[in-house]
Structures are given as C-alpha cells and as structure tokens.
Design an enzyme around this catalytic site. Sequence first.
Site, PDB file in Angstrom:
ATOM      1  N   TYR A  37       0.742  -1.223  -0.110  1.00  0.00           N
ATOM      2  CA  TYR A  37       0.034  -0.011  -0.172  1.00  0.00           C
ATOM      3  C   TYR A  37       0.839   1.416   0.030  1.00  0.00           C
ATOM      4  O   TYR A  37       0.696   2.010  -0.961  1.00  0.00           O
ATOM      5  CB  TYR A  37      -0.928  -0.083   1.113  1.00  0.00           C
ATOM      6  CG  TYR A  37      -1.875   1.256   1.423  1.00  0.00           C
ATOM      7  CD1 TYR A  37      -3.005   1.278   0.718  1.00  0.00           C
ATOM      8  CD2 TYR A  37      -1.199   2.228   2.213  1.00  0.00           C
ATOM      9  CE1 TYR A  37      -3.978   2.430   0.989  1.00  0.00           C
ATOM     10  CE2 TYR A  37      -2.147   3.333   2.354  1.00  0.00           C
ATOM     11  CZ  TYR A  37      -3.333   3.240   1.570  1.00  0.00           C
ATOM     12  OH  TYR A  37      -3.989   4.480   1.711  1.00  0.00           O
ATOM     13  N   ASP A  38       1.897   1.408   0.980  1.00  0.00           N
ATOM     14  CA  ASP A  38       2.876   2.397   0.950  1.00  0.00           C
ATOM     15  C   ASP A  38       3.575   2.722  -0.289  1.00  0.00           C
ATOM     16  O   ASP A  38       3.698   3.662  -0.693  1.00  0.00           O
ATOM     17  CB  ASP A  38       3.659   2.119   2.171  1.00  0.00           C
ATOM     18  CG  ASP A  38       3.165   2.353   3.383  1.00  0.00           C
ATOM     19  OD1 ASP A  38       2.220   2.794   3.541  1.00  0.00           O
ATOM     20  OD2 ASP A  38       3.767   1.991   4.457  1.00  0.00           O
ATOM     21  N   LYS A 116       6.356   2.182  17.253  1.00  0.00           N
ATOM     22  CA  LYS A 116       5.283   2.812  16.618  1.00  0.00           C
ATOM     23  C   LYS A 116       4.159   1.692  16.921  1.00  0.00           C
ATOM     24  O   LYS A 116       4.269   0.609  16.295  1.00  0.00           O
ATOM     25  CB  LYS A 116       5.384   2.611  15.078  1.00  0.00           C
ATOM     26  CG  LYS A 116       4.069   3.182  14.422  1.00  0.00           C
ATOM     27  CD  LYS A 116       4.504   3.507  12.895  1.00  0.00           C
ATOM     28  CE  LYS A 116       3.318   3.961  12.094  1.00  0.00           C
ATOM     29  NZ  LYS A 116       2.234   3.319  12.211  1.00  0.00           N
ATOM     30  N   ARG A 137      -9.318   8.632  14.831  1.00  0.00           N
ATOM     31  CA  ARG A 137      -8.771   9.847  13.935  1.00  0.00           C
ATOM     32  C   ARG A 137      -9.850  10.308  12.752  1.00  0.00           C
ATOM     33  O   ARG A 137      -9.937  11.117  12.168  1.00  0.00           O
ATOM     34  CB  ARG A 137      -7.534   9.097  13.296  1.00  0.00           C
ATOM     35  CG  ARG A 137      -6.901  10.169  12.624  1.00  0.00           C
ATOM     36  CD  ARG A 137      -5.404   9.528  12.149  1.00  0.00           C
ATOM     37  NE  ARG A 137      -5.475   8.755  11.204  1.00  0.00           N
ATOM     38  CZ  ARG A 137      -4.405   8.327  10.567  1.00  0.00           C
ATOM     39  NH1 ARG A 137      -3.351   8.724  11.081  1.00  0.00           N
ATOM     40  NH2 ARG A 137      -4.418   7.494   9.570  1.00  0.00           N
ATOM     41  N   LYS A 294      11.140  11.469  15.917  1.00  0.00           N
ATOM     42  CA  LYS A 294      10.476  12.570  16.028  1.00  0.00           C
ATOM     43  C   LYS A 294      11.704  13.648  16.576  1.00  0.00           C
ATOM     44  O   LYS A 294      12.529  13.304  17.376  1.00  0.00           O
ATOM     45  CB  LYS A 294       9.408  12.741  17.127  1.00  0.00           C
ATOM     46  CG  LYS A 294       8.536  11.746  16.929  1.00  0.00           C
ATOM     47  CD  LYS A 294       7.133  11.783  18.219  1.00  0.00           C
ATOM     48  CE  LYS A 294       6.222  10.800  18.117  1.00  0.00           C
ATOM     49  NZ  LYS A 294       5.357  10.687  19.039  1.00  0.00           N
ATOM     50  N   LYS A 318       9.580   1.829   9.414  1.00  0.00           N
ATOM     51  CA  LYS A 318       8.759   0.618   9.739  1.00  0.00           C
ATOM     52  C   LYS A 318       9.600  -0.532   9.819  1.00  0.00           C
ATOM     53  O   LYS A 318      10.737  -0.670   9.326  1.00  0.00           O
ATOM     54  CB  LYS A 318       7.616   0.290   8.778  1.00  0.00           C
ATOM     55  CG  LYS A 318       6.592   1.492   8.338  1.00  0.00           C
ATOM     56  CD  LYS A 318       5.488   1.463   9.115  1.00  0.00           C
ATOM     57  CE  LYS A 318       4.470   0.463   8.846  1.00  0.00           C
ATOM     58  NZ  LYS A 318       3.626   0.723   7.965  1.00  0.00           N
ATOM     59  N   CYS A 412      -4.653 -42.935   6.159  1.00  0.00           N
ATOM     60  CA  CYS A 412      -3.249 -42.116   6.665  1.00  0.00           C
ATOM     61  C   CYS A 412      -2.470 -42.078   5.139  1.00  0.00           C
ATOM     62  O   CYS A 412      -2.095 -43.098   4.485  1.00  0.00           O
ATOM     63  CB  CYS A 412      -2.655 -43.038   7.552  1.00  0.00           C
ATOM     64  SG  CYS A 412      -1.082 -42.662   7.707  1.00  0.00           S
ATOM     65  N   CYS A 415       0.798 -44.656   5.815  1.00  0.00           N
ATOM     66  CA  CYS A 415       0.688 -46.206   6.070  1.00  0.00           C
ATOM     67  C   CYS A 415      -0.487 -46.535   5.224  1.00  0.00           C
ATOM     68  O   CYS A 415      -0.734 -47.873   5.269  1.00  0.00           O
ATOM     69  CB  CYS A 415       0.826 -46.411   7.250  1.00  0.00           C
ATOM     70  SG  CYS A 415      -0.614 -45.969   8.106  1.00  0.00           S
ATOM     71  N   CYS A 428      -4.406 -40.847  12.490  1.00  0.00           N
ATOM     72  CA  CYS A 428      -3.766 -42.350  11.903  1.00  0.00           C
ATOM     73  C   CYS A 428      -4.072 -43.340  13.028  1.00  0.00           C
ATOM     74  O   CYS A 428      -3.292 -43.150  14.130  1.00  0.00           O
ATOM     75  CB  CYS A 428      -2.554 -42.297  11.225  1.00  0.00           C
ATOM     76  SG  CYS A 428      -1.880 -44.184  11.028  1.00  0.00           S
TER      77      CYS A 428
HETATM   78  S1  IVH Z   1       3.056  10.607  16.627  1.00  0.00           S
HETATM   79  C1  IVH Z   1       2.090  13.972  13.766  1.00  0.00           C
HETATM   80  N1  IVH Z   1       3.800   8.256  17.874  1.00  0.00           N
HETATM   81  O1  IVH Z   1       1.132   6.110  13.665  1.00  0.00           O
HETATM   82  C2  IVH Z   1       2.583  12.808  14.579  1.00  0.00           C
HETATM   83  N2  IVH Z   1       2.294   7.956  15.943  1.00  0.00           N
HETATM   84  O2  IVH Z   1       0.667   6.957  10.622  1.00  0.00           O
HETATM   85  C3  IVH Z   1       1.530  12.061  15.252  1.00  0.00           C
HETATM   86  N3  IVH Z   1       1.525   5.756  16.007  1.00  0.00           N
HETATM   87  O3  IVH Z   1      -1.648   8.261  13.060  1.00  0.00           O
HETATM   88  C4  IVH Z   1       1.783  10.694  15.377  1.00  0.00           C
HETATM   89  N4  IVH Z   1       2.731   4.843  17.315  1.00  0.00           N
HETATM   90  O4  IVH Z   1      -1.831   6.229  14.880  1.00  0.00           O
HETATM   91  C5  IVH Z   1       2.997   8.799  16.712  1.00  0.00           C
HETATM   92  N5  IVH Z   1       4.793   6.674  19.005  1.00  0.00           N
HETATM   93  C6  IVH Z   1       3.773   7.164  18.017  1.00  0.00           C
HETATM   94  C7  IVH Z   1       2.900   6.484  17.378  1.00  0.00           C
HETATM   95  C8  IVH Z   1       2.004   6.729  16.471  1.00  0.00           C
HETATM   96  C9  IVH Z   1       1.847   4.932  16.415  1.00  0.00           C
HETATM   97  C10 IVH Z   1       0.542   5.922  14.818  1.00  0.00           C
HETATM   98  C11 IVH Z   1      -0.655   6.904  14.855  1.00  0.00           C
HETATM   99  C12 IVH Z   1      -0.298   7.755  13.442  1.00  0.00           C
HETATM  100  C13 IVH Z   1       0.098   6.796  12.961  1.00  0.00           C
HETATM  101  C14 IVH Z   1       1.028   7.284  11.555  1.00  0.00           C
END
Ligand code: IVH
Length: 671
Positions: A37-38, A116, A137, A294, A318, A412, A415, A428
């Site tokens: 998908y990505d 994540k 969301r 981040k 990922k 079986c 056998c 068996c």
């Molecule tokens: S921060 C603007 N931190 O991943 C950044 N998201 O596609 C806001 N997610 O919608 C997200 N673990 O549902 C953040 N440690 C984490 C996360 C996390 C999972 C999810 C979240 C987000 C999606 C990103």
Amino acid sequence: MSRADARRRIAELSREIAEHDHRYYALNRPTISDAEYDRRLRELIELEERFPDLRLPDSPTLRVGGSLRTAFKKVPHVRPMLSLDSLMDESEVREFDARVRKGLSVERVTYMAEPKFDGLSVEIVYEDGVLARASTRGDGEVGEDITENVRTIRAVPLRLHSHRDRPAPQGILSVRGEALMPLPEFEALNKRLIEQNDEPFANARNSAAGTVRQLDPRITASRRLDFFAYDLVAPPGSEPETQHDVLESLGAWGFHVDRSARRCDGIDEGLRFHAELLERRDRLEFEIDGAVIKVDRRDAQERLGARSRSPRWAVAFKFPPREEITRILDIAVQVGRTGKLTPVALLQPVNVSGVTVSRATLHNQDEVDRKDVRVGDTVRVRRAGDVIPEVVEVIQDKRPRGAEPFRLPSKCPVCGARVERQGAYHVCTNGLSCPAQLQGHIEHFVSRGAMDIAGLGGKTVQQLLVKELVRNVADIYRLTPEDLAGLEGFAEKSIDNLMQAIEKSRHPRLERFLFALGVEHVGGTVARLLAEHYGGLAPLLEASEEELQGIKGIGPEVASAVHRFFSSPDNRKVLEQLELAGVRPVAEKKPRGPLPLAGEVVVFTGTLETLSRPEAQRRAEAAGATVAGSVSKKVTLVVAGPGAGSKREEAERQGIEVIDEERFLKRIGQV
Ligand code: IVH
C-alpha cells in the site's frame, strides 16, 4: 515518463488506493500488505508532485486518513490528527535527517525515538483535567465519537492525576495515543469467538478497531484494551518544550507511556533504537510495526511544519511486515509422532519480514473449513517471530473458478491405515506401526529436551528405519559402529561422536526420560511432577489411575493417559529392552529445604529483559510457584517488565506485590 503515461498511472493508482482504503478502513479487510500500500501511495505522491495539474480532484492523497463510518456521531478534532510518512530503508531515514538538519540549519538534531504502536489512534479531550470526549482519527479532521467506549479502558484516566512537578493543566487538553489489544487478550478473545461460532479477528489491530467501535460499551469493557499516549495539544501557555517532556507529563498525569522511548543524540542513535526494538519485537505484549522518530524540540517541530498529510519533523521507520499475500499451490498432509494429520499449505514462496515462507500450517479440518481454504486460493500469510507461519485468511474474490473444498483423507497418506476423528483432529490409527509415527516418535526420543542424543537427526533416523536397524527406541542402544558405517554421511569421526552421544545418554534424569517416552499429555511439566513424586521408574509402573490423579497438578485426562501407556504390553516390552540395554534413569533428588516460591501464584506481564517468557515460567515453577495467566484473587506475586499494562494495574489495585525481573531472579536465588 510522458504526460499521457503519468495521467494513466495517476488514474490507476488513485482508483486502486481508494479501493484499498475502503477495504482497510471501512471493511477492516485489507487485501494487500501495508508495505505494498505504502509503495503505491508513495508512487502516486511522487507523480502528483511532478505533474501537479494531473492530480485528480478526489485524489486519495488529499485525505489524511480513511473514510468515515456513520454509526457514530462525528466530532471535529482540537487540531488535525496527521499521519506519518512510512519509510522502509535506513537510507530514507538518513535523507529525512538531512532535510531536518537543513531546515533547522544545524549540524546535529536531538530526536525522540518511540515504538510505533500498531493499533488505532484516538484523541481524548480533557476539560479542566476531566475526560470530556474521545474520538477516532477518522479523516484526520473529524473523527467518530467513542467517548463511552474509551471510558471503559482502564489505562485511560478519567481525571488527570496531578503531580507536584507536573500539575494537570486547566482548560482544554487533547491527548493523542493508540488503543491496542494486548496479544494474550487478543488470543483469548479469538478463542472465545471461535467457540461461539463467531468470526475471529485477523489480527490484534483489527480486534482493537472492532472493539473501540462497538456500539455497546459493555462489550468494549469486557475486552481489555490498553492505551498508550504519545502526543498532546496543550492549552495555551502550558506548551511542553520537548517531546521528551510530553511523555514525562503524560506519564505523570496517569497515562501509559512506553518506557523504552529514548532521547537520541543524532540519527545514528535513532537507527540503533529501531534495530534494538526490532530485536525485542516478539517479546512485547502488544504489536508494534516500527519506530517513530521525532524531532525532540517542539519549537523546532513548529519551524519545520507539515505537508498536507504528515509532519516534516517526524517519520515512521517501519519494520518488515509480518503479513504478505501469496497463493496456495497445494495442500499437503503431514503425519506427526502422535498420528495427528496436519494439513499444510504449500505456498508460492514469499518473503515475510526477511524470511522466505513456502509452507503454512492449517492446523486441522475445522480450521480449513472455518477459513474455507482451497488449493489455488490467494491468501494472507503471517509470520510472527518463531511461530510457524499461518494462513490468516483467504481473499475470496481472487479464488480461481472450480476450486474445490479441501478434505483430509480417510486413510493415512503414509501407511494407508484408517483415519479416525478425535475431537478437532484426524488421527492415524496405526500407532507405531505407521512409519511416520515411528519416525516422529524416535526423533522426539533423541531430541534435546529428551535423551539429547546429538548427531541423530531426522535424515539419520530415516535411514536407520529404512535399513531396519532400528524398530523401536531401545534398538538405538544396540547400534554398533559397523551399523553406522553403512549410513550415508557417516565417517569415522561422526560414527565415533554418535556412539559417544548414545553412551552418554544411558543415564538420563528421570524427568527427561519420562518426557522422551512421548506419553500423550506428558510434556516437560508433567514429567517433572511424576519424577518428583515417584523418584524412580519402578513405583510409577505400578501406580493406579486414582493414585496418579492424587498428584497435585495432574488431572484425570493426564492420569488416564499415563496409566494407559504404562499398562500397555508393547510399551512394557520396550521399557524392559531399554533396561536390558543399560538405560537407567537417575532418580530425582528432592530439593533440600523449602523452595523459594513455594505456595506462590505468579503472573508475568510486560517484556522480560533477560529471560524468555517460557524460561521465566519454568524457573518460577522450579522454585515451587504456580504460574497463572491473569490476575485474580489467587495470585500472590506479579513480575512486571517494561510495557506491562492492565495486569500490573489490576495487581496494584488489588494490593498484590509487584516486582521486576531483577528482584524475581534474586528471589529465586539466580542473580
Ligand atoms: S505521533 C504528527 N507516535 O502511527 C505525528 N504516532 O501513520 C502524530 N502511531 O496516526 C503521530 N505509534 O496512529 C506517533 N509513538 C507514536 C505512534 C504513532 C503509533 C500511529 C498513529 C499515527 C500513525 C502514523
């Protein structure tokens, strides 16, 4: 690429992605992996960037998230909930870092690296410290009102805790995080659903999504969800300075935050965090699908800003996906040492999280029927850690015409003997006269946890059987170097080694010997109970079924199987032959003094840092404890590692002692 080609490709990708969005968000039934998908989405984003005028008015890139369902009231978010760009390669993460450094005009950036979580993102709004509403969301701007359901999640504080250094903020606070279903809860739920003839969930994320969106909050409450917080929108004037600070505050206010999140000085440390997390992934109690990296300083985040759907200051790096789509070329039937027939899907080989998968177990006929798996089907396969790959589900619209339902044979396949249904399984009926059962039986006998005869692998066992050098396990002890010399792959050195390994195995500990015999229902634990109780083979041979049932930890089914095994004349003969061949199990010495955990009922939760879960359980049992799966009144001790969630809380609520792994090891005298 020409404009005409770009136009065609953009239309094609837009249509496909919209279709997959619908399947993913609305139907909860994706037909392609996240990675695929990505790839498509990124190809589309790139094409639209090169040819902005060709972007379709309803392009899926214009949306932040999925489409909405209608059953819930819609609520706008305090501020849009963005998503993250997904990166698969280290080089892309380095490019991200380069962009960030350039954008901020600095040499080196401090990041926060976090797991994540693979669940469902949720916004929870607090007004003057009190939970006011919660929403999914949705499309990023507007979500679904799931307030009542979220109130049932124990990990979500209904009122923020106030901490001396971090008072709960007044005004409107939005907390963002992920609702998840812990894996033990997910497995238990699916088991219940199957028993009730309901459709089980394909994975823990879907089950969390299905649970959060229950129209009846009582159902949500009965399925224990967890919630990890990772982001907030603060009321004006109380903005935290860093993401590190955000997590500290969220923790102080009473949320679960993952304690492995790490502040990283430069991108190399972030990459290291990702690698370490990947290594720990299979030991966590919940699913994660990558690391989020981040920029730590919030003012720097602000300066970098966001594109339409994702921030420029954070990315998701990922993990390789655990699920892939492939095709079933055939279904084979395996016969195990107990005679059980197992259908195995032979797959078009496919790479799943770094390992080529060409077989997946289908467990038994019920499972085949429930999933309606047929030869020729396109299926979703899943590989989690060391677990045997599994077929998750069939993608029905891709079924070739004329595909027939699969049935296990009535004879079986090895056998030819009659196959009998026993509960969920087809078995068996030929016992050790079936070559497949005999081979499995011998392989089990010599295996590591049993007699531990190194150098006697499956191929060698097969040759010994074919040449009729071995007809039962006792024959192993009559083998001569001359016998082995006739086998393929055996030279002087290996003959010598094997003869020595056989010799060394003549005095096994009694519990290992009992386990090696392969008695039905006798795994390591029961074998140990029997060995400890009887201290030798002779009294066990004479034990009645009632007497066996009287042993703590042994139920009627096990007692009956043990009794049956030792009363069988055939088995008696083999035991005699073993004795004649000089195999003498060593009686157990009763451990001296009281065991350190005698009488304790222990629950493990969270990630253990040095021991695997089975190993920790084994050691707890060896120290005299009983191990339980969930916290109840009987439980006396909880061993909690990082990431421990609802079980830990429940224990604390009930006043049960909670200790960490190090203290546990100390207590059993193993530090
Ligand atoms: S921060 C603007 N931190 O991943 C950044 N998201 O596609 C806001 N997610 O919608 C997200 N673990 O549902 C953040 N440690 C984490 C996360 C996390 C999972 C999810 C979240 C987000 C999606 C990103």
